[in-house]
Design an enzyme around this catalytic site. Structure first.
Site, short mmCIF file in Angstrom:
data_model
loop_
_atom_site.label_atom_id
_atom_site.label_comp_id
_atom_site.label_asym_id
_atom_site.label_seq_id
_atom_site.Cartn_x
_atom_site.Cartn_y
_atom_site.Cartn_z
N HIS A 1 -2.65 2.64 -4.31
CA HIS A 1 -2.87 2.81 -3.74
C HIS A 1 -1.19 2.53 -3.87
O HIS A 1 -0.89 1.15 -2.94
CB HIS A 1 -3.28 1.41 -2.58
CG HIS A 1 -4.47 1.63 -1.70
ND1 HIS A 1 -4.75 2.89 -0.78
CD2 HIS A 1 -6.01 1.55 -2.23
CE1 HIS A 1 -5.66 3.04 -0.45
NE2 HIS A 1 -6.73 2.92 -1.18
N GLU B 1 -9.92 2.68 -5.26
CA GLU B 1 -9.33 4.00 -5.19
C GLU B 1 -7.81 4.40 -5.50
O GLU B 1 -7.26 4.51 -4.70
CB GLU B 1 -9.31 4.02 -3.25
CG GLU B 1 -10.60 3.80 -2.23
CD GLU B 1 -10.01 4.05 -1.01
OE1 GLU B 1 -11.30 4.46 -0.41
OE2 GLU B 1 -9.18 3.13 -0.42
N ASP C 1 0.96 -1.31 -0.33
CA ASP C 1 0.01 -0.11 0.13
C ASP C 1 0.83 1.14 0.20
O ASP C 1 2.02 0.68 -0.36
CB ASP C 1 -1.39 -0.26 1.10
CG ASP C 1 -2.81 0.47 0.74
OD1 ASP C 1 -1.91 1.26 0.03
OD2 ASP C 1 -3.20 -0.20 0.97
C1 ACM Z 1 -10.89 -0.55 0.73
O1 ACM Z 1 -11.55 -0.91 1.94
N1 ACM Z 1 -10.39 0.60 -0.19
C2 ACM Z 1 -10.60 -1.98 -0.55
#
Ligand code: ACM
Ligand code: ZN
Length: 768
Positions: free
Chosen positions: A273, A336, A200
């Site tokens: 991420h 995201e 991440d």
């Molecule tokens: C997530 O909680 N962004 C998958």
């Protein structure tokens, strides 16, 4: 085989029972989690001595290996091999059982576990384990020379093939030994998938030989945000933080997981991420900037650029990952990923033109499809978060639905497999109790009962489509979880509830089933203690609820556990035993708690009831609150009880997603009104936005209408937004109030949750 009066069939009655036979006065209570599909307890006991022996079909090496180790460590018993007929414990094969199914038969002579596969035999062994004394969980605990077990018959198999728990090791890093324990705990609960979130923005945690800077550089950040992301000003600890798993560590963990019948799903995030990776190798980004490994939470705009360097990188990384992890699936993230850098990147824009992708969503879809083709070519399948639906789903992808269940519905209708992990029921990083003393968490509210009540199969799916629901998973994101103790606190006991949802199946009679579940959880805590698990215990909090009957308010108190006394104080009176609903006729305060053996256990519930002019009214809505945030129903808005100041997911707040809300309150008789007061939640990190204004329409006694509009100030992040509407100017008594609340709408670029529909959360509407 003779069943007696104390035989029970699970599902009809409580599983934790005691029964006595004439010859023995043993406690025959059976505490199993997850609950088996069928259990019959027979008369008589089985005596397990420390001379116990084993016969196991050679194929069941995982199951027998576990059993031997367990007997050795827990009770210092070495299970010697012997013949089928002479053995104390038999692990035998029968092809007539389904994959993962087992039968456990304990009669006067033997303990016999029958299964078709190693996995089935392993689950039979886990059930036997839970029948043995909890202190066997502690290595070298001394035990009595013989253990008495109830004679019984269990026939058991899972409802869903995918029964998972997730752990984020990027935001905080947890040592190898803890990862193994975590896997062992989920195996005890018959869960079989560990989703390991390895990369991440805040840290890359897996050694990749072809890209050494991932571990020398990307695995460490310079410092970490203190407190909550929403705190203002944000402060940092100034301490370098990090860690990673070497490939040797990973091999050890993979072997450990295999011995526990757990498959690991490694997650390598892309294209979002990924700031840690871009920090180590700036050519992977669109801007070529030198950027640090991220030191705060949230969503980074630095995402992977779909250039040659990135695809070379991902293919190398995935090749090493595929070699390490034997499971069928590689999770490629996909969630995201803000598109702002792709919008401003000439290479990205050229790709969109060349491949006629339409827009950046099309580019993300193309990106994931390229990766899927590579992963498929190497014999594996991809799983992605539900954003991979945007711009078109890759042909063979499995979707993990987290932003509600919509992603699962869309994907299953397109014929894709899905795994359910909606924030509403599966995010174990959310608060589990509304008490202000709970340790800092990201937000939200997900108590044990809500997890227990989860049905992984969305209503919208037909029977055929529902076959694509592989199962569900609890997620533990660790922005606010720094220690292994805290991971366990958030995981337990909610993991028990999730294990029962995915193994036993969703409960059909939620209230009654929940009480029966709690009757097993309470004694199961002894086992968790023996395992040294730092579980959270909110079983002893009294629950309070307002009931409205014939225009009269009552306050009822309940507890989910048995054998305790509820005590309460009304308006600071002295404590009395609760015997039935408490009549409420004016503003009131109530404190309530549980007593066991004359002593308080658990926390005190403190409730304030505001007896306003709305509490006896009736209410209707133009829509229904979202399934996940509507537990209190529409009456929660006028029941005299305000929602929590910090947990919008309680029964008093109602949540609506992406729609305008109109609330109509019919006062029983024309009434003089001075004001209306309510609160909106504003937690942009969870995509909750207070409305820009609200409008109130009054229908007066004389039939005329009056409208009052109030604009709300732009609220700071994570605050409650109180609003008072004064209607003193109303020239006559009011019969009806209509409150119009426009949605904040689609969340604009630059704000948290950009591109998604926003939520409205509204609290009690206090009518004065
Ligand atoms: C997530 O909680 N962004 C998958
Ligand atoms: Zn680019």
């Amino acid at each position: 085989m003779r069943a007696t009066l104390c035989s029970i069939l699970i599902g009809l009655t409580f599983l934790a029972i005691s029964c006595e036979s004439t010859s023995e006065t043993e406690n025959k209570s059976v505490v199993l989690i997850p609950k088996p599909q069928e259990l019959v307890i027979h008369d008589g006991m089985f005596l397990l001595s420390n001379e116990a022996t084993l016969f196991a079909t050679p194929e069941f090496d995982t199951a027998s290996g576990f059993l031997r180790k367990y007997f050795q460590q827990g009770a210092n018993i070495t299970l010697e091999n012997t013949t089928r007929n002479a053995a104390t414990i038999v692990l035998q094969k029968s092809d007539s059982l389904a994959e993962e199914e087992y039968e456990l038969q304990i009669d006067g002579k033997q303990i016999v576990i029958t299964a078709a596969t190693n996995a089935g035999a392993f689950y039979g062994v886990q059930t036997l384990r839970q029948l043995l004394p909890a202190n066997w969980e502690q290595p070298n605990s001394s035990t009595a020379s013989a253990i008495r077990l109830p004679q019984l018959h269990i026939k058991d198999s899972p409802t869903f093939p995918y029964r998972g728990m997730h752990l984020d090791v990027s935001r905080h890093f947890f040592p190898k030994e803890f990862i193994k324990q975590y896997i062992a705990h989920l195996a005890m609960l018959k869960m079989n998938r560990f989703h390991w979130h390895l990369t991440d923005d805040q840290g890359w945690r897996i050694e990749i030989k072809a890209y050494p800077k991932l571990t020398t550089h990307a695995a460490f950040r310079n410092e970490t945000l203190l407190g909550h992301y929403n705190d203002s000003p944000q402060q940092y600890d100034g301490k370098r933080y990090g860690g990673f798993y070497s490939q040797e560590d990973i091999k050890e963990i993979v072997a450990f997981a295999k011995a526990h019948n757990v498959t690991i799903i490694p997650e390598i995030e892309m294209p979002g991420h990924s700031q840690a990776a871009i920090s180590a190798y700036p050519e992977l980004g669109c801007t070529n900037e030198t950027i640090p490994v991220l030191t705060k939470w949230g969503v980074s705009e630095h995402i992977l650029c779909p250039n040659k360097e990135t695809f070379d990188f991902l293919k190398s990384v995935l090749t090493e990952v595929i070699a390490l992890f034997p499971g069928e699936y590689i999770h490629i993230g996909g969630d995201e990923a803000p598109k702002i850098q792709w919008e401003n990147c000439s290479h990205c824009q050229q790709l969109i033109k060349t491949h006629k992708l339409g827009d950046e969503h099309g580019l993300q879809s193309w990106f994931i499809k390229e990766i899927e083709a590579f992963v498929n070519k190497n014999g594996k399948q991809i799983i992605g978060w539900d954003e991979i639906l945007e711009g078109g789903l890759a042909p063979n992808a499995t979707v993990m639905s987290w932003r509600g269940t919509e992603g699962a519905v869309t994907a299953a209708k397109q014929g894709h497999d899905v795994i359910l992990t909606p924030t509403s029921h599966a995010y174990f990083d959310y608060y589990q109790d509304d008490h202000p003393d709970e340790p800092l968490a990201i937000g939200g509210y997900l108590p044990l009962q809500k997890v227990y009540g989860f049905n992984p199969v969305p209503d919208e799916l037909s029977e055929t489509e529902a076959k694509h629901v592989l199962g569900a998973q609890g997620n533990i994101w660790t922005e606010y979880i720094k220690t292994t103790d805290q991971v366990e606190y958030m995981a337990f006991p909610r993991m028990l509830a999730m294990s029962e949802v995915v193994w036993t199946g969703p409960s059909k009679n939620k209230e009654e089933d929940y009480l029966e579940f709690i009757a097993r959880v309470e004694p199961f805590l002894t086992r968790l203690e023996a395992l040294d698990i730092n579980y959270a215990n909110h079983l002893y909090t009294v629950e309070g609820e307002i009931e409205k009957r014939d225009g009269q308010l009552h306050y009822t108190l309940t507890t989910t556990t048995s054998g305790k006394t509820i005590k309460y104080k009304l308006n600071n009176s002295s404590a009395q035993i609760y015997e039935g609903p408490i009549a409420i006729e004016k503003d009131a305060s109530i404190e309530a708690y549980l007593e066991k053996d004359g002593k308080q256990i658990g926390r005190t519930l403190t409730e304030t009831i505001t007896y306003h002019k709305g509490v006896t009214a009736s209410i209707s809505l133009n829509t229904t609150p979202h399934d996940a945030y509507g537990a209190g129903g529409k009456n929660a808005l006028i029941n005299g009880i305000s929602g929590s100041d910090s947990r919008y997911g309680d029964k008093e707040w109602l949540g609506f997603w992406g729609e305008d809300v109109r609330i109509t309150i019919d006062l029983e008789r024309p009434t003089n009104i001075r004001s209306l007061k309510t609160r909106f939640y504003n937690a942009n990190g969870q995509w909750i936005y207070a409305p820009p204004y609200i409008t109130v329409r009054l229908t007066l006694e004389n039939g005329s209408m009056q409208t009052v509009s109030t604009r709300l100030d732009v609220a700071p992040e994570n605050t409650l937004v109180p609003v008072t509407i004064n209607v003193e100017k109303a020239p006559a008594k009011v019969r009806q109030l209509q409150i119009e609340i426009p949605s904040y709408g689609l969340i604009p670029q630059g704000k948290q949750g950009a591109g998604n529909a926003s939520w409205i959360f509204i609290d009690e509407i206090i009518v004065r």
